[in-house]
Write a protein that holds these residues in place. Structure first.
Motif, PDB file in Angstrom:
ATOM      1  N   ARG A  31       1.217  -2.729   2.850  1.00 23.64           N
ATOM      2  CA  ARG A  31       2.319  -3.415   2.176  1.00 23.64           C
ATOM      3  C   ARG A  31       1.988  -3.639   0.705  1.00 23.64           C
ATOM      4  N   ARG A  32       0.736  -4.019   0.433  1.00 22.23           N
ATOM      5  CA  ARG A  32       0.335  -4.274  -0.954  1.00 22.23           C
ATOM      6  C   ARG A  32       0.360  -2.991  -1.775  1.00 22.23           C
ATOM      7  N   ARG A  33      -0.176  -1.907  -1.212  1.00 22.30           N
ATOM      8  CA  ARG A  33      -0.274  -0.656  -1.981  1.00 22.30           C
ATOM      9  C   ARG A  33       1.094  -0.043  -2.280  1.00 22.30           C
ATOM     10  N   LEU A  34       2.073  -0.296  -1.421  1.00 21.35           N
ATOM     11  CA  LEU A  34       3.387   0.311  -1.614  1.00 21.35           C
ATOM     12  C   LEU A  34       4.421  -0.667  -2.160  1.00 21.35           C
ATOM     13  N   ARG A  35       3.928  -1.804  -2.660  1.00 22.90           N
ATOM     14  CA  ARG A  35       4.847  -2.747  -3.303  1.00 22.90           C
ATOM     15  C   ARG A  35       5.441  -2.092  -4.548  1.00 22.90           C
ATOM     16  N   HIS A  36       6.704  -2.344  -4.797  1.00 26.42           N
ATOM     17  CA  HIS A  36       7.432  -1.762  -5.943  1.00 26.42           C
ATOM     18  C   HIS A  36       7.478  -0.237  -5.860  1.00 26.42           C
ATOM     19  N   SER A  37       7.592   0.267  -4.659  1.00 29.52           N
ATOM     20  CA  SER A  37       7.746   1.707  -4.465  1.00 29.52           C
ATOM     21  C   SER A  37       9.067   1.980  -3.761  1.00 29.52           C
ATOM     22  N   ASN A  38       9.337   3.255  -3.515  1.00 30.29           N
ATOM     23  CA  ASN A  38      10.552   3.659  -2.805  1.00 30.29           C
ATOM     24  C   ASN A  38      10.285   3.903  -1.322  1.00 30.29           C
ATOM     25  N   VAL A  39       9.293   3.220  -0.770  1.00 25.91           N
ATOM     26  CA  VAL A  39       8.914   3.478   0.615  1.00 25.91           C
ATOM     27  C   VAL A  39      10.050   3.206   1.593  1.00 25.91           C
ATOM     28  N   LEU A  40      10.861   2.170   1.341  1.00 25.16           N
ATOM     29  CA  LEU A  40      11.942   1.856   2.279  1.00 25.16           C
ATOM     30  C   LEU A  40      12.959   2.991   2.341  1.00 25.16           C
ATOM     31  N   GLY A  41      13.181   3.657   1.232  1.00 21.37           N
ATOM     32  CA  GLY A  41      14.071   4.805   1.244  1.00 21.37           C
ATOM     33  C   GLY A  41      13.510   5.953   2.050  1.00 21.37           C
ATOM     34  N   ALA A 225       1.492   7.580  -5.054  1.00 25.36           N
ATOM     35  CA  ALA A 225       1.905   8.825  -5.698  1.00 25.36           C
ATOM     36  C   ALA A 225       2.554   9.766  -4.688  1.00 25.36           C
ATOM     37  N   ALA A 226       1.958   9.881  -3.516  1.00 24.39           N
ATOM     38  CA  ALA A 226       2.516  10.757  -2.483  1.00 24.39           C
ATOM     39  C   ALA A 226       3.879  10.262  -2.021  1.00 24.39           C
ATOM     40  N   VAL A 227       3.992   8.969  -1.763  1.00 21.77           N
ATOM     41  CA  VAL A 227       5.268   8.402  -1.298  1.00 21.77           C
ATOM     42  C   VAL A 227       6.352   8.581  -2.355  1.00 21.77           C
ATOM     43  N   GLU A 228       6.032   8.284  -3.608  1.00 16.61           N
ATOM     44  CA  GLU A 228       7.026   8.403  -4.669  1.00 16.61           C
ATOM     45  C   GLU A 228       7.454   9.851  -4.878  1.00 16.61           C
TER      46      GLU A 228
END
Length: 260
Positions: A31-41, A225-228
């Motif tokens: 959760r911390r590493r993907l904060r402010h990312s587009n992971v939910l999308g 980077a991979a998720v984005e």
């Protein structure tokens, strides 16, 4: 309430998060590493892929990010535009991105003004359909769900945007029987159920949706980077996003076999 028991607010937050993550909610580190990312999308398209990316080695995450950025640019006709081609080479060779990717405003200006950038429109890709979300009761215990079929004639009717599916009714302290005091002890839930078919997805400017995969792939955290990069590539590929994710999965599977 003990220290281990969550508050009602925290319980409801966890319930919603579990739904977002398809029953596999993230740990604190993820959760911390993907904060402010587009992971939910990205979860809407392939939730297991996010966990598989998390389990991969950083070098594999970087390889996925670079590949996703390249596939997005290839799909949008950007891979041969000189300044974008240089950035894709920098990503593949592990170098930081130079101008204009260090200035978002300049990046968009160049995309608009460079005559080498093709004008392409594709149909926006849509994620797989999901069942509607049913909100949980106000608290973890002490509530009983009463579906519409069991409600009396004087219960509230449907809303303009949906139909009345049921209600949460507080149970008595003992025996699990419904409370007779419905006016204050009933939590009503209405669920919007749209009528007819959803609107057909519209066209998108493919270069504008694909290009953000490049700076996304340069994020400092290799997982982010991979998720984005994958998220923006999914958008940039339009309706052909399943082919992209199939290739990404093949890369992850190959790296997993190599590590055995």
């Amino acid at each position: 309430m003990t220290d281990e028991e969550p508050t009602a607010e925290e319980w409801r937050r966890r319930h919603h998060e579990s739904r977002q993550w398809r029953g596999r909610p993230p740990g604190e580190e993820l959760r911390r590493r993907l904060r402010h990312s587009n992971v939910l999308g990205l979860l809407d398209y392939d939730s297991d892929l996010v966990h598989d990316l998390d389990a991969a080695e950083p070098s594999v995450q970087r390889a996925v990010a670079s590949l996703a950025a390249r596939r997005a640019c290839e799909a949008a006709g950007l891979a041969e535009v000189p300044w974008i081609a240089r950035a894709l080479t920098d990503l593949a060779e592990g170098r930081p991105l130079g101008s204009p990717f260090d200035d978002q405003a300049l990046m968009w200006q160049m995309l608009r003004s460079d005559p080498a950038v093709p004008k392409r429109a594709v149909t926006k890709g849509m994620p797989p359909a999901r069942p509607p979300y049913f909100p949980p009761p106000p608290e973890p215990t002490g509530w009983e769900w009463v579906p519409e079929a069991e409600l009396s004639d004087d219960d509230p009717e449907g809303t303009e945007t949906g139909r009345f599916l049921g209600r949460w009714v507080r149970t008595a302290p003992a025996g699990g029987r419904r409370s007779p005091s419905a006016s204050h002890e009933v939590h009503v839930v209405r669920m919007a159920v749209p009528a007819g078919d959803p609107a057909a997805p519209g066209l998108i400017s493919q270069p504008h949706f694909a290009l953000p995969a490049v700076p996304g792939a340069a994020e400092a955290d290799p997982l982010k980077a991979a998720v984005e990069a994958v998220w923006h590539a999914v958008n940039g590929c339009g309706e052909r996003w399943p082919e992209l994710l199939e290739e990404i999965r093949a890369v992850l599977a190959g790296s997993a076999r190599a590590g055995e």
